[in-house]
Motif scaffolding. Structure first.
Motif, PDB file in Angstrom:
ATOM      1  N   LEU A 108       1.145  11.112  14.943  1.00  0.00           N
ATOM      2  CA  LEU A 108      -0.053  10.565  15.602  1.00  0.00           C
ATOM      3  C   LEU A 108       0.095  10.676  17.121  1.00  0.00           C
ATOM      4  O   LEU A 108      -0.842  11.061  17.826  1.00  0.00           O
TER       5      LEU A 108
ATOM      6  N   HIS B 101      -5.426   0.552   4.960  1.00  0.00           N
ATOM      7  CA  HIS B 101      -4.885  -0.810   4.990  1.00  0.00           C
ATOM      8  C   HIS B 101      -3.859  -1.019   6.085  1.00  0.00           C
ATOM      9  O   HIS B 101      -3.543  -2.151   6.425  1.00  0.00           O
ATOM     10  N   TYR B 102      -3.303   0.079   6.601  1.00  0.00           N
ATOM     11  CA  TYR B 102      -2.151  -0.071   7.482  1.00  0.00           C
ATOM     12  C   TYR B 102      -2.549  -0.711   8.820  1.00  0.00           C
ATOM     13  O   TYR B 102      -3.236  -0.122   9.648  1.00  0.00           O
TER      14      TYR B 102
ATOM     15  N   ALA C 104       1.237   3.868  -3.016  1.00  0.00           N
ATOM     16  CA  ALA C 104       0.863   5.273  -2.808  1.00  0.00           C
ATOM     17  C   ALA C 104       2.008   6.179  -3.250  1.00  0.00           C
ATOM     18  O   ALA C 104       1.791   7.188  -3.924  1.00  0.00           O
TER      19      ALA C 104
ATOM     20  N   MET D  75       5.651   8.173  10.634  1.00  0.00           N
ATOM     21  CA  MET D  75       4.311   8.751  10.618  1.00  0.00           C
ATOM     22  C   MET D  75       3.669   8.678  11.999  1.00  0.00           C
ATOM     23  O   MET D  75       2.898   9.539  12.360  1.00  0.00           O
TER      24      MET D  75
ATOM     25  N   ASN E  29       0.806  -1.218   0.000  1.00  0.00           N
ATOM     26  CA  ASN E  29       0.000   0.000   0.000  1.00  0.00           C
ATOM     27  C   ASN E  29       0.833   1.259   0.000  1.00  0.00           C
ATOM     28  O   ASN E  29       0.596   2.180  -0.777  1.00  0.00           O
ATOM     29  N   ILE E  30       1.838   1.300   0.891  1.00  0.00           N
ATOM     30  CA  ILE E  30       2.639   2.523   0.968  1.00  0.00           C
ATOM     31  C   ILE E  30       3.475   2.683  -0.301  1.00  0.00           C
ATOM     32  O   ILE E  30       3.518   3.765  -0.889  1.00  0.00           O
TER      33      ILE E  30
ATOM     34  N   LYS F 278      -2.225  -1.385  16.690  1.00  0.00           N
ATOM     35  CA  LYS F 278      -1.270  -1.468  17.805  1.00  0.00           C
ATOM     36  C   LYS F 278      -1.071  -0.124  18.489  1.00  0.00           C
ATOM     37  O   LYS F 278      -0.724  -0.058  19.660  1.00  0.00           O
TER      38      LYS F 278
ATOM     39  N   PHE G 231      -1.780   0.627  12.812  1.00  0.00           N
ATOM     40  CA  PHE G 231      -2.543   1.577  13.616  1.00  0.00           C
ATOM     41  C   PHE G 231      -3.240   0.920  14.796  1.00  0.00           C
ATOM     42  O   PHE G 231      -3.364   1.515  15.855  1.00  0.00           O
TER      43      PHE G 231
ATOM     44  N   ALA H 192      -3.809   3.519   1.541  1.00  0.00           N
ATOM     45  CA  ALA H 192      -2.644   3.006   2.277  1.00  0.00           C
ATOM     46  C   ALA H 192      -2.891   3.112   3.775  1.00  0.00           C
ATOM     47  O   ALA H 192      -2.610   2.176   4.531  1.00  0.00           O
ATOM     48  N   LEU H 193      -3.466   4.237   4.204  1.00  0.00           N
ATOM     49  CA  LEU H 193      -3.738   4.416   5.630  1.00  0.00           C
ATOM     50  C   LEU H 193      -4.825   3.451   6.090  1.00  0.00           C
ATOM     51  O   LEU H 193      -4.750   2.886   7.180  1.00  0.00           O
TER      52      LEU H 193
ATOM     53  N   ILE I 213      -3.129   7.526  -0.863  1.00  0.00           N
ATOM     54  CA  ILE I 213      -2.694   7.685   0.525  1.00  0.00           C
ATOM     55  C   ILE I 213      -3.788   7.233   1.479  1.00  0.00           C
ATOM     56  O   ILE I 213      -3.528   6.491   2.421  1.00  0.00           O
TER      57      ILE I 213
END
Lengths: 213, 213
Positions: free
Chosen positions: A195, B99-100, A96, A191, A92-93, B105, B103, B96-97, B93
């Motif tokens: 957050l 799917h990540y 992107a 990233m 994904n990244i 965790k 997050f 990608a976010l 983007i």
């Protein structure tokens, strides 16, 4: 230019550059260190000190000419050149990043995509067919690469960084969520840091002292 | 805890947290401010000063207990809670976010995806069906959202930030390549800043003085 510019000054340069780009777009011709100070929430004397590392740029009392200053800082940042990049890992990244059209404007040209997964090889992403990672060294020795973009899972990141350096990649931009170390210029993108700053602020504003949930 | 912790200290906390997580994973039990100083390339007295903003954490001469320090800094960063997030803009983007998996965790739960493009509505990304942006306000008033993630083109970013705040989103994490301003905690992610630092270094290492290209 000073022989050694401190890490902290270097880290502020992209912010100056971004801010000056905005001023230029807005049609602003001149800006004082006081204006920069207010808008960027930095100390005005620090701004003058930072610019002095690179020889000044300004005439006392007249402020800075926005376009000249933007262009000079851009040159210091190397933005007057273009750079070739390869992306390894087209999840994904990686995808992107491969799709992101903004890089062209930054002078970054994505020259090739690589993935270790045979099922991915040949798929076209962002106009480029994914190559097998087994072709990596041959490609780099032929074409070179200014920037090696790491977009693989974190357990594979350091070994990939080592492989990139051995192959002759000139710098590393790492998007795996783990720090890699290398003998070439390396930037680890974190990233989650921003957050964590958000969650800090959410827990330290008045209304968040007694969270609803 | 001090009433006002400086921006610079707050910005260092995620780095401390990351580094302590690594030490904990490596099985390290105690760490001195000297060790932290060497590894993180920060001044040891600055590290002690930073920690003093939050009441210290250490016993003089014994160093810091890694797990305790990691956990305390995690609490300060609010990482002992979980947060709901919505993503607006499911382009590269945004996807990608969405799917990540990392997050989860971090305690960030993606609750919904929105897109203004009717052709995108209903598509499933990262296990969630994309909703129409016209449903945004109704969703937020029912479910709330701790974090509004902006992943739209830059020209649409500020208007979206305003809309998020008006709807009741509690903080904003902006991935559009332009700064947005809002009355809630806001973090603008600037990926190009780290690219610019790389290009700076590429142009300021010995071998780069006479670039080959």
């Amino acid at each position: 230019m000073k022989d050694r510019v401190s890490e902290a000054v270097i880290r502020r340069l992209p912010r100056y550059y971004r801010f000056l780009c905005e001023l230029e777009r807005a049609g602003t011709e001149r800006v004082s260190s006081g204006d920069l100070s207010r808008e960027m929430r930095l100390n005005a004397s620090q701004i003058r000190q930072d610019f002095n590392c690179f020889g000044g740029f300004g005439q006392q009392g007249y402020g800075y000419h926005v376009r000249t200053l933007r262009s000079e800082i851009g040159k210091i940042l190397g933005l007057n050149r273009s750079y070739s990049a390869v992306i390894v890992g087209v999840g994904n990244i990686g995808a992107a990043l491969a799709h992101y059209a903004g890089f062209e404007k930054e002078g970054l040209r994505i020259a090739a995509l690589f993935d270790a997964d045979a099922a991915m090889v040949g798929k076209v992403v962002g106009g480029l067919a994914i190559r097998s990672l087994s072709e990596f060294e041959a490609f780099i020795s032929l074409e070179g690469a200014d920037v090696g973009i790491i977009a693989v899972p974190k357990d594979a990141a350091q070994a990939l960084a080592d492989r990139m350096v051995a192959a002759g990649v000139r710098s590393i931009w790492n998007f795996a969520p783990v720090d890699v170390a290398a003998a070439v210029p390396t930037e680890n993108v974190h990233m989650s840091d921003s957050l964590h700053i958000l969650t800090y602020r959410l827990n330290n504003i008045q209304e968040a002292i007694e969270p609803k949930k």
